[in-house]
Design an enzyme around this catalytic site. Sequence first.
Site, PDB file in Angstrom:
ATOM      1  N   HIS A 209      48.834  34.618  89.831  1.00 53.98           N
ATOM      2  CA  HIS A 209      47.588  34.552  89.095  1.00 53.98           C
ATOM      3  C   HIS A 209      47.791  35.825  88.233  1.00 53.98           C
ATOM      4  CE1 HIS A 209      42.959  36.473  88.927  1.00 53.98           C
ATOM      5  NE2 HIS A 209      43.796  36.675  87.681  1.00 53.98           N
ATOM      6  N   ARG A 292      32.990  39.482  81.221  1.00 55.08           N
ATOM      7  CA  ARG A 292      32.693  40.660  80.455  1.00 55.08           C
ATOM      8  C   ARG A 292      34.613  41.579  80.535  1.00 55.08           C
ATOM      9  NH1 ARG A 292      35.805  42.015  85.602  1.00 55.08           N
ATOM     10  NH2 ARG A 292      35.023  40.207  86.741  1.00 55.08           N
ATOM     11  N   VAL A 295      38.585  44.778  85.032  1.00 54.78           N
ATOM     12  CA  VAL A 295      39.192  46.928  85.363  1.00 54.78           C
ATOM     13  C   VAL A 295      40.785  46.744  84.520  1.00 54.78           C
ATOM     14  CG1 VAL A 295      40.010  47.663  87.230  1.00 54.78           C
ATOM     15  CG2 VAL A 295      38.217  46.568  87.107  1.00 54.78           C
TER      16      VAL A 295
HETATM   17  P1  ADP Z   1      35.904  33.984  93.101  1.00 54.63           P
HETATM   18  O1  ADP Z   1      35.126  33.781  91.595  1.00 54.63           O
HETATM   19  O2  ADP Z   1      34.507  34.257  94.151  1.00 54.63           O
HETATM   20  O3  ADP Z   1      36.458  35.640  91.863  1.00 54.63           O
HETATM   21  P2  ADP Z   1      37.862  32.629  92.308  1.00 54.63           P
HETATM   22  O4  ADP Z   1      37.909  31.167  91.619  1.00 54.63           O
HETATM   23  O5  ADP Z   1      38.389  33.726  90.874  1.00 54.63           O
HETATM   24  O6  ADP Z   1      36.505  32.804  93.056  1.00 54.63           O
HETATM   25  O7  ADP Z   1      39.217  32.564  93.418  1.00 54.63           O
HETATM   26  C1  ADP Z   1      39.428  33.709  94.133  1.00 54.63           C
HETATM   27  C2  ADP Z   1      40.497  33.979  94.056  1.00 54.63           C
HETATM   28  O8  ADP Z   1      40.734  33.034  95.756  1.00 54.63           O
HETATM   29  C3  ADP Z   1      41.589  33.372  93.367  1.00 54.63           C
HETATM   30  O9  ADP Z   1      42.201  34.449  93.092  1.00 54.63           O
HETATM   31  C4  ADP Z   1      42.843  32.704  94.662  1.00 54.63           C
HETATM   32  O10 ADP Z   1      43.729  34.076  94.783  1.00 54.63           O
HETATM   33  C5  ADP Z   1      42.706  32.118  95.561  1.00 54.63           C
HETATM   34  N1  ADP Z   1      41.906  31.019  95.232  1.00 54.63           N
HETATM   35  C6  ADP Z   1      40.745  29.769  94.348  1.00 54.63           C
HETATM   36  N2  ADP Z   1      40.996  29.344  94.125  1.00 54.63           N
HETATM   37  C7  ADP Z   1      42.006  28.690  95.300  1.00 54.63           C
HETATM   38  C8  ADP Z   1      42.950  27.211  94.956  1.00 54.63           C
HETATM   39  N3  ADP Z   1      42.529  26.187  94.498  1.00 54.63           N
HETATM   40  N4  ADP Z   1      44.005  27.479  95.520  1.00 54.63           N
HETATM   41  C9  ADP Z   1      44.714  28.479  96.033  1.00 54.63           C
HETATM   42  N5  ADP Z   1      44.028  29.716  96.263  1.00 54.63           N
HETATM   43  C10 ADP Z   1      43.120  29.681  95.203  1.00 54.63           C
END
Ligand code: ADP
Length: 447
Positions: A209, A292, A295
């Site tokens: 990430h 925003r 953290v």
């Molecule tokens: P939220 O808005 O609910 O936090 P995100 O789209 O930021 O959702 O995704 C949260 C987490 O889910 C990501 O940090 C990752 O760990 C996992 N994730 C999201 N999309 C994918 C994807 N296409 N493939 C693998 N993991 C994913």
Amino acid sequence: MSKKILIANRGEIALRALRACKELELQTVAIHSSGDKELKHLRLADETVCVGPENPLESYLNIPAILSAAELSGANAIYPGYGFLAEDPDFSERCEASGFIFIGPSSNVIRKMGDKITAKDLAEDSDIPTVPGYKGEMPDNDEDIKKIAKNVGYPLMIKASAGGGGRGMRVVHDESTLISSIQLTRQEAKNAFGNDTVYFEKFIKNPRHIEVQIVADGKGSAIHLGTRDCSMQRRHQKIIEEAPALDVNEDSLTETLEACLRLCKNIDYSGVGTLEFLYENERFYFIEMNTRIQVEHPVSEMITGFDIVKAQLKIALGIPITLDQKEIIVRGHAIECRINAEDPETFVPSPGVISKMHPPGGFGVRFDSHIYSGYKVPPYYDSLLAKIITTANTRKSCIKRMLSALDEFFVEGISTNHSLHQKLLKDEIFCQNKHNINYLEESFIKK
Ligand code: ADP
């Protein structure tokens, strides 16, 4: 500057905002729930207002009560922090409609970025790389849906366009569970977010990430403060973050950073924000933008010397600020450990009274926290107690400094994830920077 800022949050971020206001000689109004009378920043604020009972729905999420507090105290602007109402476009709209400055981007931008399909569309318009998938209209016919899914390829993720906070997402490994998973995700999304639109994304198996911190003044100037790596996660929640992200393909990074700034300009972004990416096989895949403060913002501050919270205040209040990319020089490395009131193995929250605590200190150590000996951690809110941030010339020295800071730090009376951090910081895979977002839960915990 005779402006008054109402801080619509609690805990460490409320204290962080209060410190920035003091430096800018801004007056402060701290709101709190009836259970939060002993919060540290309330003692430092110019005024305090109790906006409701402990239940956050009736206090920190209670828009009429917060707006009344702003009205009664004569505040000019409202600082939302993170969580609670920070990304609620209705809140920012109502602040503006009631004559208060919302310290963040416009409600229009928050609304667009809060919808994952719209956010992805906007990102693609600025040539930001996104996760391949399908975000068109979902056909009624199951066979047609299966064809689309096959084209995307398995495993895939079904995501709710209105989803957030890790909710409204489901991984599908093959066609047999596709239709039932779509139905479940739609139902969940309808109940949680009042919108059942879903889309497909290729499931990226073992990504890191990596995110980009941006700052834009809404007047055509936008800069980035480089990257952060937040791959050490449990239950999709970050627990260790660092800046900059290391071992990243230079060309992909340069293209991605340029595209992030293009997006800020294209959508007239005003304020600070973060574009989050999954990174695998030297490629970035945009997943969402947070409109925003985050953290983990201190790690970017420590390697650039740029005060992100002060920038938020200045941009919103129209105080001149120079945003010149050439002046942003990344120096050294920074790591943040999130100390939570939770069991280090099961992650179950552990509220209660902190009978004794001692913060870490010394050269290159920053401690952002609202806790003190005798403080009672309430069960109603996020379990974040403290952020320990260390800075050093190299990642290796930064890790050593963090281990020393962790040794110095203690909290008694409640359980915390302190010991988990001590183990993680000594872990070989982490030290080699070879972990990804699944490492903690899939490999480390089983060791
Ligand atoms: P939220 O808005 O609910 O936090 P995100 O789209 O930021 O959702 O995704 C949260 C987490 O889910 C990501 O940090 C990752 O760990 C996992 N994730 C999201 N999309 C994918 C994807 N296409 N493939 C693998 N993991 C994913």
